[in-house]
Design a protein around this motif. Structure first.
Motif, PDB file in Angstrom:
ATOM      1  N   LEU A 218      -5.622  -9.728 -13.695  1.00 13.29           N
ATOM      2  CA  LEU A 218      -5.121 -11.098 -13.715  1.00 13.29           C
ATOM      3  C   LEU A 218      -3.697 -11.072 -13.189  1.00 13.29           C
ATOM      4  N   THR A 219      -3.434 -11.855 -12.158  1.00 10.39           N
ATOM      5  CA  THR A 219      -2.092 -11.904 -11.583  1.00 10.39           C
ATOM      6  C   THR A 219      -1.184 -12.755 -12.448  1.00 10.39           C
ATOM      7  N   LEU A 220      -0.054 -12.175 -12.868  1.00  9.95           N
ATOM      8  CA  LEU A 220       0.919 -12.902 -13.678  1.00  9.95           C
ATOM      9  C   LEU A 220       2.014 -13.496 -12.808  1.00  9.95           C
ATOM     10  N   THR A 221       2.572 -12.690 -11.916  1.00 11.76           N
ATOM     11  CA  THR A 221       3.541 -13.188 -10.936  1.00 11.76           C
ATOM     12  C   THR A 221       3.131 -12.662  -9.574  1.00 11.76           C
ATOM     13  N   GLY A 222       3.357 -13.458  -8.583  1.00 12.16           N
ATOM     14  CA  GLY A 222       2.886 -13.054  -7.273  1.00 12.16           C
ATOM     15  C   GLY A 222       3.747 -13.628  -6.176  1.00 12.16           C
ATOM     16  N   PRO A 223       3.254 -13.423  -4.948  1.00  9.29           N
ATOM     17  CA  PRO A 223       1.961 -12.811  -4.647  1.00  9.29           C
ATOM     18  C   PRO A 223       1.913 -11.340  -5.049  1.00  9.29           C
ATOM     19  N   ALA A 224       0.731 -10.909  -5.480  1.00 10.97           N
ATOM     20  CA  ALA A 224       0.530  -9.524  -5.879  1.00 10.97           C
ATOM     21  C   ALA A 224      -0.303  -8.805  -4.818  1.00 10.97           C
ATOM     22  N   GLU A 225      -0.083  -7.514  -4.730  1.00  9.97           N
ATOM     23  CA  GLU A 225      -0.865  -6.669  -3.820  1.00  9.97           C
ATOM     24  C   GLU A 225      -1.222  -5.405  -4.589  1.00  9.97           C
ATOM     25  N   VAL A 226      -2.509  -5.109  -4.622  1.00 11.55           N
ATOM     26  CA  VAL A 226      -3.007  -3.993  -5.438  1.00 11.55           C
ATOM     27  C   VAL A 226      -3.980  -3.155  -4.606  1.00 11.55           C
ATOM     28  N   LEU A 227      -3.851  -1.839  -4.718  1.00 11.01           N
ATOM     29  CA  LEU A 227      -4.783  -0.913  -4.091  1.00 11.01           C
ATOM     30  C   LEU A 227      -5.673  -0.323  -5.191  1.00 11.01           C
ATOM     31  N   ILE A 228      -6.988  -0.398  -4.994  1.00  7.60           N
ATOM     32  CA  ILE A 228      -7.945   0.091  -5.990  1.00  7.60           C
ATOM     33  C   ILE A 228      -8.839   1.136  -5.321  1.00  7.60           C
ATOM     34  N   TRP A 229      -8.846   2.339  -5.884  1.00  7.79           N
ATOM     35  CA  TRP A 229      -9.758   3.375  -5.415  1.00  7.79           C
ATOM     36  C   TRP A 229     -10.976   3.432  -6.316  1.00  7.79           C
ATOM     37  N   GLU A 230     -12.121   3.323  -5.726  1.00  6.83           N
ATOM     38  CA  GLU A 230     -13.397   3.506  -6.386  1.00  6.83           C
ATOM     39  C   GLU A 230     -13.847   4.936  -6.096  1.00  6.83           C
ATOM     40  N   LEU A 231     -13.897   5.767  -7.140  1.00  3.73           N
ATOM     41  CA  LEU A 231     -14.110   7.195  -6.963  1.00  3.73           C
ATOM     42  C   LEU A 231     -15.422   7.627  -7.601  1.00  3.73           C
ATOM     43  N   SER A 232     -16.128   8.506  -6.939  1.00  8.06           N
ATOM     44  CA  SER A 232     -17.390   9.004  -7.475  1.00  8.06           C
ATOM     45  C   SER A 232     -17.115  10.004  -8.593  1.00  8.06           C
ATOM     46  N   ALA A 233     -18.167  10.408  -9.265  1.00  5.75           N
ATOM     47  CA  ALA A 233     -18.026  11.328 -10.403  1.00  5.75           C
ATOM     48  C   ALA A 233     -17.484  12.674  -9.934  1.00  5.75           C
TER      49      ALA A 233
ATOM     50  N   VAL B 240      -0.367  -0.692  -8.240  1.00  2.00           N
ATOM     51  CA  VAL B 240       0.253  -1.990  -7.962  1.00  2.00           C
ATOM     52  C   VAL B 240       1.343  -1.790  -6.904  1.00  2.00           C
ATOM     53  N   VAL B 241       1.194  -2.480  -5.786  1.00  2.00           N
ATOM     54  CA  VAL B 241       2.174  -2.411  -4.705  1.00  2.00           C
ATOM     55  C   VAL B 241       3.300  -3.406  -4.942  1.00  2.00           C
ATOM     56  N   ARG B 242       2.914  -4.655  -5.256  1.00  2.00           N
ATOM     57  CA  ARG B 242       3.922  -5.688  -5.520  1.00  2.00           C
ATOM     58  C   ARG B 242       3.341  -6.712  -6.473  1.00  2.00           C
ATOM     59  N   GLY B 243       4.223  -7.490  -7.097  1.00  2.00           N
ATOM     60  CA  GLY B 243       3.783  -8.482  -8.066  1.00  2.00           C
ATOM     61  C   GLY B 243       3.575  -7.867  -9.446  1.00  2.00           C
TER      62      GLY B 243
ATOM     63  N   MET C  29     -13.924   4.864  -2.029  1.00  2.00           N
ATOM     64  CA  MET C  29     -13.837   3.554  -1.392  1.00  2.00           C
ATOM     65  C   MET C  29     -12.518   2.911  -1.803  1.00  2.00           C
ATOM     66  N   LEU C  30     -11.777   2.406  -0.810  1.00  2.00           N
ATOM     67  CA  LEU C  30     -10.514   1.720  -1.079  1.00  2.00           C
ATOM     68  C   LEU C  30     -10.726   0.214  -1.010  1.00  2.00           C
ATOM     69  N   HIS C  31     -10.244  -0.494  -2.040  1.00  2.00           N
ATOM     70  CA  HIS C  31     -10.276  -1.956  -2.074  1.00  2.00           C
ATOM     71  C   HIS C  31      -8.838  -2.466  -2.083  1.00  2.00           C
ATOM     72  N   VAL C  32      -8.527  -3.369  -1.168  1.00  2.00           N
ATOM     73  CA  VAL C  32      -7.216  -4.006  -1.120  1.00  2.00           C
ATOM     74  C   VAL C  32      -7.343  -5.405  -1.704  1.00  2.00           C
ATOM     75  N   ARG C  33      -6.477  -5.727  -2.657  1.00  2.00           N
ATOM     76  CA  ARG C  33      -6.498  -7.046  -3.271  1.00  2.00           C
ATOM     77  C   ARG C  33      -5.129  -7.694  -3.125  1.00  2.00           C
ATOM     78  N   ARG C  34      -5.112  -8.882  -2.515  1.00  2.00           N
ATOM     79  CA  ARG C  34      -3.893  -9.686  -2.417  1.00  2.00           C
ATOM     80  C   ARG C  34      -4.148 -10.957  -3.212  1.00  2.00           C
ATOM     81  N   LEU C  35      -3.321 -11.195  -4.222  1.00  2.00           N
ATOM     82  CA  LEU C  35      -3.644 -12.208  -5.217  1.00  2.00           C
ATOM     83  C   LEU C  35      -2.467 -13.160  -5.436  1.00  2.00           C
ATOM     84  N   VAL C  36      -2.792 -14.421  -5.720  1.00  2.00           N
ATOM     85  CA  VAL C  36      -1.783 -15.412  -6.070  1.00  2.00           C
ATOM     86  C   VAL C  36      -1.706 -15.507  -7.589  1.00  2.00           C
ATOM     87  N   PRO C  37      -0.614 -16.052  -8.145  1.00  2.00           N
ATOM     88  CA  PRO C  37      -0.485 -16.159  -9.599  1.00  2.00           C
ATOM     89  C   PRO C  37      -1.681 -16.889 -10.224  1.00  2.00           C
ATOM     90  N   GLY C  38      -2.191 -16.328 -11.314  1.00  2.00           N
ATOM     91  CA  GLY C  38      -3.330 -16.908 -12.012  1.00  2.00           C
ATOM     92  C   GLY C  38      -4.678 -16.468 -11.486  1.00  2.00           C
TER      93      GLY C  38
END
Length: 219
Positions: free
Chosen positions: A204-219, A175-178, A151-160
């Motif tokens: 936790l976003t330190l500088t942004g905007p941040a964009e992160v791709l997260i893969w949720e992988l089975s065993a 981490v794509v950006r930020g 499962m792919l989760h896309v996260r776009r985050l602002v600072p803090g």
């Protein structure tokens, strides 16, 4: 277990003279590393940069789930199943190569193209190829790749801003950006974390905007 891999540790590839620059997170092609072949189903996470007019001519794939995320620019995709699409930032593209498919990937625009392409090993090889594109996927909409148990989760985050990393047997964070913090680790563009059997992780976003791709992988 949390294994941090930095952007400058990626293997260089591509063909710079032809306007193609690639950075590989896993063993790939002539860069063979028996200790870095895969993480769960994930077998490649390539950062690709194509100059205007550059691209990959028609080439084959088989027994691979290929997921593409455009960072900037526009990616032209054509395949032997008759699909021809333009992939833009915010779109998720998936090509299930299954028993075999051929495709072309090009930058037909006038601006540079940057994209992240991730390959996953299928649970059951073979079958018929398939293709899907989701335009403008929302942060709250995970994208399932059931053929790889992922499962792919896309996260776009602002600072803090904080966001949870899904509890899973394995999680791969790119981490794509930020700039973000994950546990004690500060991560910038191109950095990645491979987490196994971890619980209650968050970003936790330190500088942004941040964009992160997260893969949720089975065993």
């Amino acid at each position: 277990m949390m294994d941090v891999r930095r952007a400058d540790e990626r293997y260089p590839g591509g063909d710079p003279a032809a306007g193609i620059e690639t950075r590989h997170a896993f063993s790939f092609g002539s860069h063979y590393d028996p200790d870095n072949l895969r993480f769960g189903a994930l077998i490649a996470c390539n950062e690709e940069r194509l100059a205007p007019g550059a691209g990959f001519d028609e080439h084959p794939h088989s027994h691979t789930e290929i997921v593409t995320w455009v960072v900037e620019g526009r990616l032209t995709h054509r395949d032997s199943q008759g699909h021809e699409t333009t992939v833009r930032p915010g779109d998720v593209q998936r090509l299930s190569a299954a028993g075999g498919v051929r495709h072309v990937e090009r930058n037909d625009g006038t601006a540079p193209l940057t994209f992240v392409q991730m390959w996953l090993a299928p649970l059951d090889p073979g079958g018929d190829p398939s293709y899907e594109i989701v335009h403008g996927i929302a942060d709250s909409t995970p994208y399932a790749v059931p053929g790889a148990g992922a499962m792919l989760h896309v996260r776009r985050l602002v600072p803090g801003e904080r966001t949870a990393v899904p509890d899973a047997p394995r999680a791969y964070v790119h981490v794509v950006r930020g700039t973000v913090r994950m546990g004690p680790h500060e991560l910038g563009p191109g950095d990645a974390v491979r987490a196994a059997d971890e619980k209650d992780l968050e970003l936790l976003t330190l500088t942004g905007p941040a964009e992160v791709l997260i893969w949720e992988l089975s065993a």
